[in-house]
Write a protein that holds these residues in place. Sequence first.
Motif, PDB file in Angstrom:
ATOM      1  N   GLN A 166     135.544 100.644  85.398  1.00 28.10           N
ATOM      2  CA  GLN A 166     136.225 101.104  86.613  1.00 28.10           C
ATOM      3  C   GLN A 166     135.840 100.253  87.815  1.00 28.10           C
ATOM      4  N   GLU A 167     134.576  99.874  87.894  1.00 32.51           N
ATOM      5  CA  GLU A 167     134.133  99.014  89.000  1.00 32.51           C
ATOM      6  C   GLU A 167     134.812  97.645  88.920  1.00 32.51           C
ATOM      7  N   VAL A 168     134.954  97.126  87.716  1.00 30.45           N
ATOM      8  CA  VAL A 168     135.635  95.837  87.537  1.00 30.45           C
ATOM      9  C   VAL A 168     137.092  95.956  87.978  1.00 30.45           C
ATOM     10  N   LEU A 169     137.754  97.043  87.573  1.00 29.66           N
ATOM     11  CA  LEU A 169     139.148  97.250  87.962  1.00 29.66           C
ATOM     12  C   LEU A 169     139.299  97.395  89.476  1.00 29.66           C
ATOM     13  N   ASP A 170     138.405  98.147  90.084  1.00 28.69           N
ATOM     14  CA  ASP A 170     138.455  98.314  91.538  1.00 28.69           C
ATOM     15  C   ASP A 170     138.281  96.981  92.248  1.00 28.69           C
TER      16      ASP A 170
ATOM     17  N   MET B 289     127.707  96.903  85.679  1.00 26.62           N
ATOM     18  CA  MET B 289     129.021  97.187  86.230  1.00 26.62           C
ATOM     19  C   MET B 289     129.886  97.771  85.109  1.00 26.62           C
ATOM     20  N   ASN B 290     130.527  98.896  85.372  1.00 30.13           N
ATOM     21  CA  ASN B 290     131.381  99.505  84.360  1.00 30.13           C
ATOM     22  C   ASN B 290     132.831  99.046  84.541  1.00 30.13           C
TER      23      ASN B 290
END
Length: 79
Positions: free
Chosen positions: A4-8, A1-2
Amino acid sequence: MNVQEVLDTAHKLSLADRIYLVSQIMQGVEQETQPSVAEKIPLEDPMIGLFSGSPDLSTRCEEILHQEIKTTSGFTWKE
């Protein structure tokens, strides 16, 4: 998980849960960046200078001042 995925994923949480998540992340960062006990101990104690000087410093202060003025500066001492 990058990132941006964590933020989303974090944006899908409630405000209270996001605040809790941020506080937990900040606590983890703080713990990782805390200096170790060995790093907190100063290599030199500034108080040592008070006791490492000459024991007759107070009685020789004027003599030392005269000597310092004559040897290290362009100033002279007027008697």
